[in-house]
Design a protein around this motif. Sequence first.
Motif, PDB file in Angstrom:
ATOM      1  N   VAL A  20       0.822  -1.224   0.000  1.00 22.76           N
ATOM      2  CA  VAL A  20       0.000   0.000   0.000  1.00 22.76           C
ATOM      3  C   VAL A  20       0.846   1.260   0.000  1.00 22.76           C
ATOM      4  O   VAL A  20       0.299   2.367  -0.116  1.00 22.76           O
ATOM      5  CB  VAL A  20      -0.927   0.023   1.235  1.00 22.76           C
ATOM      6  N   SER A  21       2.162   1.148   0.152  1.00 25.94           N
ATOM      7  CA  SER A  21       2.978   2.294   0.540  1.00 25.94           C
ATOM      8  C   SER A  21       2.887   3.476  -0.408  1.00 25.94           C
ATOM      9  O   SER A  21       2.911   4.632   0.033  1.00 25.94           O
ATOM     10  CB  SER A  21       4.447   1.874   0.703  1.00 25.94           C
ATOM     11  N   VAL A  22       2.765   3.234  -1.711  1.00 26.92           N
ATOM     12  CA  VAL A  22       2.731   4.351  -2.653  1.00 26.92           C
ATOM     13  C   VAL A  22       1.312   4.879  -2.818  1.00 26.92           C
ATOM     14  O   VAL A  22       1.071   6.078  -2.663  1.00 26.92           O
ATOM     15  CB  VAL A  22       3.339   3.939  -4.010  1.00 26.92           C
ATOM     16  N   TRP A  23       0.355   4.016  -3.117  1.00 23.74           N
ATOM     17  CA  TRP A  23      -0.989   4.557  -3.366  1.00 23.74           C
ATOM     18  C   TRP A  23      -1.632   5.134  -2.119  1.00 23.74           C
ATOM     19  O   TRP A  23      -2.438   6.069  -2.212  1.00 23.74           O
ATOM     20  CB  TRP A  23      -1.896   3.548  -4.063  1.00 23.74           C
ATOM     21  N   ALA A  24      -1.284   4.643  -0.930  1.00 26.22           N
ATOM     22  CA  ALA A  24      -1.838   5.220   0.296  1.00 26.22           C
ATOM     23  C   ALA A  24      -1.378   6.660   0.484  1.00 26.22           C
ATOM     24  O   ALA A  24      -2.131   7.510   0.969  1.00 26.22           O
ATOM     25  CB  ALA A  24      -1.431   4.383   1.500  1.00 26.22           C
ATOM     26  N   ARG A  25      -0.143   6.955   0.093  1.00 28.42           N
ATOM     27  CA  ARG A  25       0.371   8.318   0.244  1.00 28.42           C
ATOM     28  C   ARG A  25      -0.174   9.254  -0.834  1.00 28.42           C
ATOM     29  O   ARG A  25      -0.500  10.408  -0.559  1.00 28.42           O
ATOM     30  CB  ARG A  25       1.901   8.283   0.207  1.00 28.42           C
ATOM     31  N   PHE A  26      -0.307   8.766  -2.048  1.00 28.86           N
ATOM     32  CA  PHE A  26      -0.742   9.646  -3.125  1.00 28.86           C
ATOM     33  C   PHE A  26      -2.255   9.771  -3.224  1.00 28.86           C
ATOM     34  O   PHE A  26      -2.752  10.570  -4.020  1.00 28.86           O
ATOM     35  CB  PHE A  26      -0.117   9.208  -4.447  1.00 28.86           C
ATOM     36  N   ALA A  27      -2.996   9.028  -2.399  1.00 32.71           N
ATOM     37  CA  ALA A  27      -4.426   9.290  -2.255  1.00 32.71           C
ATOM     38  C   ALA A  27      -4.657  10.536  -1.401  1.00 32.71           C
ATOM     39  O   ALA A  27      -5.754  11.086  -1.371  1.00 32.71           O
ATOM     40  CB  ALA A  27      -5.131   8.086  -1.633  1.00 32.71           C
ATOM     41  N   GLN A  28      -3.612  10.992  -0.717  1.00 35.64           N
ATOM     42  CA  GLN A  28      -3.651  12.209   0.093  1.00 35.64           C
ATOM     43  C   GLN A  28      -3.229  13.402  -0.765  1.00 35.64           C
ATOM     44  O   GLN A  28      -2.783  13.241  -1.900  1.00 35.64           O
ATOM     45  CB  GLN A  28      -2.711  12.044   1.288  1.00 35.64           C
ATOM     46  N   PRO A  29      -3.363  14.613  -0.248  1.00 31.37           N
ATOM     47  CA  PRO A  29      -2.968  15.800  -1.027  1.00 31.37           C
ATOM     48  C   PRO A  29      -1.502  15.747  -1.460  1.00 31.37           C
ATOM     49  O   PRO A  29      -0.617  15.331  -0.710  1.00 31.37           O
ATOM     50  CB  PRO A  29      -3.215  16.952  -0.049  1.00 31.37           C
ATOM     51  N   VAL A  30      -1.264  16.175  -2.682  1.00 31.69           N
ATOM     52  CA  VAL A  30       0.072  16.141  -3.293  1.00 31.69           C
ATOM     53  C   VAL A  30       0.254  17.423  -4.105  1.00 31.69           C
ATOM     54  O   VAL A  30      -0.719  17.975  -4.637  1.00 31.69           O
ATOM     55  CB  VAL A  30       0.225  14.922  -4.233  1.00 31.69           C
ATOM     56  N   ARG A  31       1.494  17.882  -4.211  1.00 34.23           N
ATOM     57  CA  ARG A  31       1.821  18.998  -5.095  1.00 34.23           C
ATOM     58  C   ARG A  31       2.914  18.567  -6.060  1.00 34.23           C
ATOM     59  O   ARG A  31       3.891  17.932  -5.651  1.00 34.23           O
ATOM     60  CB  ARG A  31       2.315  20.217  -4.295  1.00 34.23           C
ATOM     61  N   LEU A  32       2.747  18.912  -7.307  1.00 32.35           N
ATOM     62  CA  LEU A  32       3.792  18.689  -8.311  1.00 32.35           C
ATOM     63  C   LEU A  32       4.680  19.928  -8.300  1.00 32.35           C
ATOM     64  O   LEU A  32       4.295  20.984  -8.806  1.00 32.35           O
ATOM     65  CB  LEU A  32       3.170  18.467  -9.681  1.00 32.35           C
ATOM     66  N   VAL A  33       5.865  19.808  -7.713  1.00 34.30           N
ATOM     67  CA  VAL A  33       6.686  20.989  -7.468  1.00 34.30           C
ATOM     68  C   VAL A  33       7.841  21.141  -8.464  1.00 34.30           C
ATOM     69  O   VAL A  33       8.551  22.142  -8.424  1.00 34.30           O
ATOM     70  CB  VAL A  33       7.234  20.977  -6.023  1.00 34.30           C
ATOM     71  N   TRP A  34       8.013  20.156  -9.328  1.00 30.89           N
ATOM     72  CA  TRP A  34       8.968  20.281 -10.430  1.00 30.89           C
ATOM     73  C   TRP A  34       8.609  19.243 -11.477  1.00 30.89           C
ATOM     74  O   TRP A  34       8.202  18.127 -11.153  1.00 30.89           O
ATOM     75  CB  TRP A  34      10.397  20.030  -9.945  1.00 30.89           C
ATOM     76  N   SER A  35       8.735  19.612 -12.748  1.00 29.20           N
ATOM     77  CA  SER A  35       8.539  18.641 -13.825  1.00 29.20           C
ATOM     78  C   SER A  35       9.455  18.989 -14.985  1.00 29.20           C
ATOM     79  O   SER A  35       9.787  20.158 -15.211  1.00 29.20           O
ATOM     80  CB  SER A  35       7.084  18.591 -14.292  1.00 29.20           C
ATOM     81  N   ALA A  36       9.843  17.970 -15.739  1.00 25.24           N
ATOM     82  CA  ALA A  36      10.770  18.171 -16.847  1.00 25.24           C
ATOM     83  C   ALA A  36      10.092  18.824 -18.039  1.00 25.24           C
ATOM     84  O   ALA A  36      10.704  19.629 -18.743  1.00 25.24           O
ATOM     85  CB  ALA A  36      11.385  16.831 -17.258  1.00 25.24           C
ATOM     86  N   ASP A  37       8.837  18.468 -18.297  1.00 24.45           N
ATOM     87  CA  ASP A  37       8.111  18.992 -19.445  1.00 24.45           C
ATOM     88  C   ASP A  37       6.632  18.658 -19.297  1.00 24.45           C
ATOM     89  O   ASP A  37       6.213  18.074 -18.287  1.00 24.45           O
ATOM     90  CB  ASP A  37       8.667  18.421 -20.760  1.00 24.45           C
ATOM     91  N   GLN A  38       5.844  19.022 -20.298  1.00 23.63           N
ATOM     92  CA  GLN A  38       4.409  18.818 -20.227  1.00 23.63           C
ATOM     93  C   GLN A  38       4.044  17.336 -20.195  1.00 23.63           C
ATOM     94  O   GLN A  38       3.096  16.929 -19.507  1.00 23.63           O
ATOM     95  CB  GLN A  38       3.715  19.494 -21.414  1.00 23.63           C
ATOM     96  N   ASP A  39       4.775  16.505 -20.921  1.00 27.48           N
ATOM     97  CA  ASP A  39       4.503  15.069 -20.889  1.00 27.48           C
ATOM     98  C   ASP A  39       4.734  14.501 -19.494  1.00 27.48           C
ATOM     99  O   ASP A  39       3.972  13.633 -19.035  1.00 27.48           O
ATOM    100  CB  ASP A  39       5.397  14.332 -21.896  1.00 27.48           C
TER     101      ASP A  39
END
Length: 281
Positions: free
Chosen positions: A114-133
């Motif tokens: 559960v370790s990943v989906w349990a955390r990302f079901a909570q609020p998250v911010r995308l604070v850096w991305s390489a590009d639109q894709d």
Amino acid sequence: MGELEKLIADELAQPVDPRVSDAASAIAALYPGARAVLFYGSCLRTGEIDGHMLDFYLIVRDYREAYGSRWLAWANRLIPPNVFPFERNGVAAKYAVLSDADFARLTGPGASTVSVWARFAQPVRLVWSADQDARRAAMDRVAQAPVTLLSLAPAGADLLDRWRRGFTLTYSAELRAERGDRPGSIVDWDPARYVRIGEAVAPPALYSDARWRRLRRTGKLMTLVRLAKASLTFAGGVDYLAWKINRHAGAGIVVKPWQRRHPLLGALILLPRLLRKGAVR
């Protein structure tokens, strides 16, 4: 774009403290093939940074490209994620590294822990991305997490109760130091958010006692395995473990010098004591 994707996209784009963005950019700069950095956890919920440790996930295209090291790439592929400490301009953080392929797999309902989906079901911010894709891919993965949680959660008296039951089950599927009311407090931090997301999910009913028994067995074992691995990759990992447990459980753990010199052995010896004291469960 559906309603859930719109909600997640809006949430990911909400502004954060500039120090968070600065740390995320610096982490991404360390890795060739970095695709996205996501900020999550208690510091996001409270807005507190000074004296706390921020939580990030770094998404990379490929482990070997990111590390240039066979050992680290192999460890990340075999037992994802790898976790590392980071500090910049007085901001302390830890970040977990996942490939985009593992991110997609571990937010889905077929994940063995559960370790990943349990955390990302909570609020998250995308604070850096390489590009639109990369932004689009991150949004798709994050949007899958609440679908997974609510799909596997038992029916509740209402939608918020279903969220609480789901998070309670995820906490039972890992070794956690947080107090018993933590799953409910996550939902109570912003119940309107969970109602909005929940209404947009309309999850299928996949709840199964047998499935959760497997998730608990696998999850607790993998917590131990990741702890042992982190003691090799995370400088000061034993001190961080003790700090986190003392903060959440008041266990009064004191790390001895020999445990810092031999972190793997120190962590393995420390854990049974914590289990006996009920500091983790």
